[in-house]
Design an enzyme around this catalytic site. Sequence first.
Site, PDB file in Angstrom:
ATOM      1  N   HIS A 145     -13.669  -2.262 -64.331  1.00  0.00           N
ATOM      2  CA  HIS A 145     -15.003  -2.902 -64.379  1.00  0.00           C
ATOM      3  C   HIS A 145     -15.343  -3.590 -63.051  1.00  0.00           C
ATOM      4  CE1 HIS A 145     -14.605  -2.465 -68.811  1.00  0.00           C
ATOM      5  NE2 HIS A 145     -13.358  -2.863 -68.583  1.00  0.00           N
ATOM      6  N   GLU A 189     -22.152   5.809 -46.593  1.00  0.00           N
ATOM      7  CA  GLU A 189     -23.364   5.840 -47.425  1.00  0.00           C
ATOM      8  C   GLU A 189     -23.925   7.249 -47.523  1.00  0.00           C
ATOM      9  OE1 GLU A 189     -25.657   1.766 -46.725  1.00  0.00           O
ATOM     10  OE2 GLU A 189     -24.902   2.620 -44.871  1.00  0.00           O
ATOM     11  N   LYS A 221     -24.412  -6.993 -37.657  1.00  0.00           N
ATOM     12  CA  LYS A 221     -24.159  -5.964 -38.668  1.00  0.00           C
ATOM     13  C   LYS A 221     -23.313  -4.803 -38.161  1.00  0.00           C
ATOM     14  CE  LYS A 221     -26.112  -5.331 -42.144  1.00  0.00           C
ATOM     15  NZ  LYS A 221     -27.267  -5.287 -43.001  1.00  0.00           N
ATOM     16  N   SER A 246     -27.134  -2.678 -36.369  1.00  0.00           N
ATOM     17  CA  SER A 246     -28.524  -2.795 -36.804  1.00  0.00           C
ATOM     18  C   SER A 246     -29.382  -3.056 -35.575  1.00  0.00           C
ATOM     19  CB  SER A 246     -28.651  -3.948 -37.795  1.00  0.00           C
ATOM     20  OG  SER A 246     -29.981  -4.414 -37.813  1.00  0.00           O
TER      21      SER A 246
END
Length: 442
Positions: free
Chosen positions: A140, A274, A267, A261
């Site tokens: 979970h 992704e 970042k 970024s």
Amino acid sequence: MDRINASVDFDRRLYAEDIRASAAHADMLVRQGIITAADGAEISRGLALVLAEIEGDRFTFERALEDIHMNVEARLAELIGAPAGRLHTARSRNDQVATDFRLWVRAQIDTLDAALCELQSALIDRAEEHAATIMPGFTHLQSAQPVTFGHHLLAYVEMVGRDRGRLRDARVRLNECPLGAAALAGTSFPIDRAATAQALGFDRPMANSIDAVADRDFALEFLSAAAIAAMHLSRLAEELVIWSSAQFRFIRLSDAYSTGSSIMPQKRNPDAAELVRAKAGRIIGALIALLVVMKGLALAYGKDLQEDKEPTFDAADSLALAVAATTGMIRDLTVDAAAMRAAAASGFATATDLADWLVRTLGLPFRRAHEITARIVSRAEAKGCALDALPLAEMQAEEPGITAAVFEVLTVERSVASRTSLGGTAPQRVRDAVRAARARLV
Ligand code: ARG
């Protein structure tokens, strides 16, 4: 009409398979006495020229000629004249395209298998290195029990192994030759289908001419195996995203597989992970697209079948990229073992070890041990300390039989080391599993 009908803009990718199959067909026609040896020789010579033109980027594909088959044949006629017209004896574009496409998918399966083997090898190497690196195991997405990072990586080695098995199984069924089915009914010429099948590396000719031109289940099997593999990669990719986040910091992806970024200087975005996660969407989409094209399609050939190629090409390309990127990320990533261990020690991850100790040492039924442990965890939670830092008296207040010996099982190291059952996470087991996985790797 040209725009909806023509497929050459995409099926030109089949040029090598198309030429190879044509050459095999022409050779067979000569051997069977259906065309003369002189014509056959001209056809082979011409096909080699066409191949060289296409590979040398000197070939002009004409949409007016519809597809790769007619483009090749038209150019052959320009190059060698009359004998070119004999190549299409005893065949049709229907068995031609089915043959070309099978050859193409078969080659993709082989390339993909090698790439997936590379991925397994990368995972195994990292698993060996981190056979004893402790991290939280999750259910979970909640910290459940400590495991080792190596053990977690080996889970993916198993999944990828089954992905390769599915592709291999698909290849076995795929590897029959449609050539000679002609339009759908077979031909009146005395062809030798076994000879063309063998020349093209197929195990045998397909038994039924209607089936040979009508079905694309081989592409569907490839796509379903690809979709499942992509699903596995997307799970790993999602974990890489989570693990590399500032909240986890279990791993750091290399610069090669991260981007900055344009506006937020701090970042490091896991773009490759992704994209691997997202590629699964289009690969699964390709499977569904072709299933829907095929459903309810009356036998034998229908032009609907031309819609088999783009999704299959796209899925194969996408999966190849996803596998390569995943392999690169796994090889390059650095592990923050301290962050992993700290996370493993939080969240009372050794609660099961405490319950097991109560069963083993005090002879309690597991259900009862579970209740007592839950209450001990509540006490630790209230005190804001880990289980192995809770005073013995607090534990004895819940179960007087508990002794100081219990602390031996409450560290994450002891917990992990005790999971020695077959397939378990004990570092020694993980090292055995690494050895076994490497031995199986071919
Ligand atoms: N371009 C066609 C396809 O991909 C080739 C077969 C065409 N056959 C035909 N009878 N029109 O399916």
